[in-house]
Design an enzyme around this catalytic site. Structure first.
Site, mmCIF file in Angstrom:
data_model
loop_
_atom_site.group_PDB
_atom_site.id
_atom_site.type_symbol
_atom_site.label_atom_id
_atom_site.label_comp_id
_atom_site.label_asym_id
_atom_site.label_seq_id
_atom_site.Cartn_x
_atom_site.Cartn_y
_atom_site.Cartn_z
ATOM 1 N N TYR A 1 7.452 -3.449 -1.361
ATOM 2 C CA TYR A 1 6.073 -3.924 -1.527
ATOM 3 C C TYR A 1 6.191 -5.218 -2.320
ATOM 4 O O TYR A 1 6.529 -5.175 -3.516
ATOM 5 C CB TYR A 1 5.235 -2.913 -2.324
ATOM 6 C CG TYR A 1 4.828 -1.676 -1.562
ATOM 7 C CD1 TYR A 1 3.972 -1.771 -0.467
ATOM 8 C CD2 TYR A 1 5.279 -0.417 -1.937
ATOM 9 C CE1 TYR A 1 3.583 -0.632 0.236
ATOM 10 C CE2 TYR A 1 4.882 0.724 -1.238
ATOM 11 C CZ TYR A 1 4.035 0.603 -0.155
ATOM 12 O OH TYR A 1 3.653 1.724 0.531
ATOM 13 N N ASP B 1 1.005 -3.358 5.495
ATOM 14 C CA ASP B 1 -0.291 -2.713 5.764
ATOM 15 C C ASP B 1 -0.961 -2.201 4.499
ATOM 16 O O ASP B 1 -1.861 -1.375 4.551
ATOM 17 C CB ASP B 1 -0.106 -1.556 6.766
ATOM 18 C CG ASP B 1 0.876 -0.497 6.261
ATOM 19 O OD1 ASP B 1 1.185 -0.481 5.050
ATOM 20 O OD2 ASP B 1 1.335 0.315 7.084
ATOM 21 N N HIS C 1 1.247 3.618 8.837
ATOM 22 C CA HIS C 1 1.574 4.214 7.540
ATOM 23 C C HIS C 1 1.279 5.721 7.555
ATOM 24 O O HIS C 1 0.846 6.304 6.565
ATOM 25 C CB HIS C 1 0.769 3.514 6.444
ATOM 26 C CG HIS C 1 1.411 3.452 5.094
ATOM 27 N ND1 HIS C 1 1.775 2.262 4.506
ATOM 28 C CD2 HIS C 1 1.742 4.425 4.196
ATOM 29 C CE1 HIS C 1 2.280 2.513 3.300
ATOM 30 N NE2 HIS C 1 2.279 3.816 3.091
HETATM 31 C C1 LIG Z 1 4.396 10.939 1.254
HETATM 32 C C2 LIG Z 1 4.544 9.619 1.951
HETATM 33 C C3 LIG Z 1 4.885 8.504 1.207
HETATM 34 C C4 LIG Z 1 5.023 7.273 1.840
HETATM 35 N N1 LIG Z 1 5.435 6.207 1.102
HETATM 36 C C5 LIG Z 1 5.632 5.017 1.722
HETATM 37 C C6 LIG Z 1 6.112 3.904 0.991
HETATM 38 O O1 LIG Z 1 6.356 3.978 -0.212
HETATM 39 N N2 LIG Z 1 6.277 2.737 1.646
HETATM 40 C C7 LIG Z 1 5.993 2.610 2.986
HETATM 41 O O2 LIG Z 1 6.159 1.536 3.560
HETATM 42 N N3 LIG Z 1 5.551 3.659 3.708
HETATM 43 C C8 LIG Z 1 5.368 4.848 3.109
HETATM 44 N N4 LIG Z 1 4.939 5.910 3.847
HETATM 45 C C9 LIG Z 1 4.709 5.764 5.303
HETATM 46 C C10 LIG Z 1 5.976 6.104 6.096
HETATM 47 O O3 LIG Z 1 6.941 5.098 5.957
HETATM 48 C C11 LIG Z 1 5.676 6.212 7.601
HETATM 49 O O4 LIG Z 1 4.998 5.056 8.038
HETATM 50 C C12 LIG Z 1 4.868 7.436 7.988
HETATM 51 O O5 LIG Z 1 5.144 8.535 7.148
HETATM 52 C C13 LIG Z 1 5.177 7.814 9.437
HETATM 53 O O6 LIG Z 1 4.404 8.858 9.856
HETATM 54 P P1 LIG Z 1 4.892 10.412 9.895
HETATM 55 O O7 LIG Z 1 4.842 10.901 8.488
HETATM 56 O O8 LIG Z 1 3.838 11.030 10.758
HETATM 57 O O9 LIG Z 1 6.272 10.477 10.510
HETATM 58 C C14 LIG Z 1 4.790 7.150 3.231
HETATM 59 C C15 LIG Z 1 4.431 8.282 3.972
HETATM 60 C C16 LIG Z 1 4.307 9.510 3.344
HETATM 61 C C17 LIG Z 1 3.955 10.718 4.188
HETATM 62 O O1 LIG Z 2 1.892 7.158 -0.519
HETATM 63 C C1 LIG Z 2 2.133 6.201 0.205
HETATM 64 O O2 LIG Z 2 2.007 6.262 1.440
HETATM 65 C C2 LIG Z 2 2.584 4.943 -0.369
HETATM 66 O O3 LIG Z 2 3.016 4.119 0.368
HETATM 67 C C3 LIG Z 2 2.451 4.654 -1.817
HETATM 68 C C4 LIG Z 2 1.957 3.430 -2.243
HETATM 69 C C5 LIG Z 2 1.801 3.171 -3.592
HETATM 70 C C6 LIG Z 2 2.105 4.125 -4.542
HETATM 71 C C7 LIG Z 2 2.605 5.343 -4.111
HETATM 72 C C8 LIG Z 2 2.797 5.602 -2.772
#
Ligand SMILES: Cc1cc2nc3c(=O)[nH]c(=O)nc-3n(C[C@H](O)[C@H](O)[C@H](O)COP(=O)(O)O)c2cc1C
Ligand SMILES: O=C(O)C(=O)c1ccccc1
Length: 353
Positions: A134, A162, A247
């Site tokens: 990020y 995003d 996301h």
């Molecule tokens: C608990 C959780 C935390 C996530 N944290 C991030 C993150 O820190 N950065 C990011 O780019 N995407 C984050 N994502 C999005 C994932 O990279 C991804 O786009 C998404 O989980 C894909 O969908 P799915 O869970 O249905 O496979 C997060 C998703 C979840 C479920």
């Molecule tokens: O939870 C998330 O999907 C995520 O990307 C995130 C963003 C900022 C702080 C913690 C998690």
């Protein structure tokens, strides 16, 4: 006869209730949840169900080979671990367990900037790593994170685009889950004993992508591309790859399924850069559909977290093994010799809307 233990998961979806049974309810909701009405969360999986596959017969291709190369990095199959924050909430071994499983499976792990152990500790576990970033308004700090990722051996930077703000997760509001529990923190954000605040900034723009290109020689992958015009702009700005993603439905609700945006993005970039897809990938056939619609590989988010919660490294390994077996079986049944052999000729169209 009564069962004393739950049956072992036989597919990715089975891991979710098993994980739920082990997790603090607020942490389960954090992992499972999406923005507001979770319309996009549901749409991601629903999109895969709508698409049909029409297998080819009698091609005599033998067992499929699953290996792929993405941005110069080889992987044992066209499946990556999407970046997800806070693995320590799922298991005490945290991102180390996930990375060891990725190393064992030969898949690329996209390590989240908001990991609960440092990128150096993750790198020590032997997986092929990309680093998710990020971009922080403090560019000196951002550059220092990029240096650390480079020095740790990460082979690409995944810039999450995003998230100019955090999506509204109402499960978190209900649970009053707004802070990490004591002892768990964003390890990469620690400086001189203090943990920096993460900023999801609405000021981030293409200018920052240009800056990042000057700052690093690593390939840059933009994550969260849904609009074909943004895909074109990304290519213009010299981005090396795109992740078509919403996301996991956690940012803007009512966004379409990422799978449904993939063909438009593929058309816009016309093969100039590799595309990855995440959101709702739960089956080997889902991976085949993503490949058929233009992705070089697909990534999984939540299923790896469920595996981690159930059994640490072994759980993530099992999730990857199940998905690998399903993908091999689906390719065989399609008459496809490899991921490269999958074209839109295997698609039978959308069964219902
Ligand atoms: C608990 C959780 C935390 C996530 N944290 C991030 C993150 O820190 N950065 C990011 O780019 N995407 C984050 N994502 C999005 C994932 O990279 C991804 O786009 C998404 O989980 C894909 O969908 P799915 O869970 O249905 O496979 C997060 C998703 C979840 C479920
Ligand atoms: O939870 C998330 O999907 C995520 O990307 C995130 C963003 C900022 C702080 C913690 C998690």
């Amino acid at each position: 006869m009564t069962r004393e233990t739950a049956p072992a998961p036989v597919n990715l979806r089975d891991f979710e209730p098993a994980a739920r049974a082990r997790l603090d309810p607020a942490h389960y909701d954090y992992f499972a949840g999406g923005a507001q009405d979770e319309i996009t969360v549901a749409a991601n999986e629903a999109a895969f169900r709508r698409h049909t596959l029409v297998p080819r017969i009698l091609r005599g291709q033998g067992a499929p080979r699953l290996e792929v190369t993405v941005l110069g990095e080889s992987a044992s199959m066209p499946i990556l671990l999407a970046p997800t924050a806070f693995h320590r909430l799922a298991h005490p071994d945290a991102e180390r367990a996930t990375a060891r499983a990725a190393a064992e499976a030969g898949v690329i792990m996209i390590a989240a900037m908001l990991s609960t152990v440092t990128i150096e500790q993750i790198a020590a576990c032997g997986a092929k790593l990309w680093f998710q970033l990020y971009i922080q308004p403090d560019l000196d700090f951002t550059a220092s994170l990029v240096r650390r990722a480079e020095d740790a051996g990460c082979r690409a930077l995944v810039v999450t685009a995003d998230s100019p703000a955090l999506g509204r997760n109402e499960r978190g509001d209900r649970n009053r889950f707004h802070d990490l529990p004591p002892g768990i923190h964003c390890a990469n954000m620690e400086e001189e004993g203090k943990v920096r605040q993460v900023v999801l900034s609405p000021d981030i723009s293409w200018r920052h992508v240009d800056w990042l290109k000057e700052t690093t020689s690593l390939p840059i992958v933009l994550k969260g591309v849904l609009h074909p015009e943004d895909a074109r702009l990304a290519v213009e700005h010299g981005v090396d790859g795109l992740i078509v993603s919403n996301h996991g439905g956690r940012q803007l609700d009512t966004v379409p399924a990422s799978l449904d945006r993939l063909p438009l993005v593929a058309e816009a970039v016309g093969g100039t850069v590799p595309l990855l897809l995440d959101g709702g990938v739960r089956r080997g056939t889902d991976v085949v559909k993503a490949l058929a619609l233009g992705a070089a590989a697909a990534a999984i988010g939540r299923p790896a977290l469920w595996g981690l919660a159930v059994a640490g490294q072994a759980g993530v390994e099992r999730v990857l093994e199940l998905l690998r077996n399903e993908l091999a079986n689906a390719l065989t049944l399609c008459g496809a010799a490899s991921p490269a052999d999958v074209t839109d000729g295997l698609l039978g169209g959308v069964a219902w809307k």
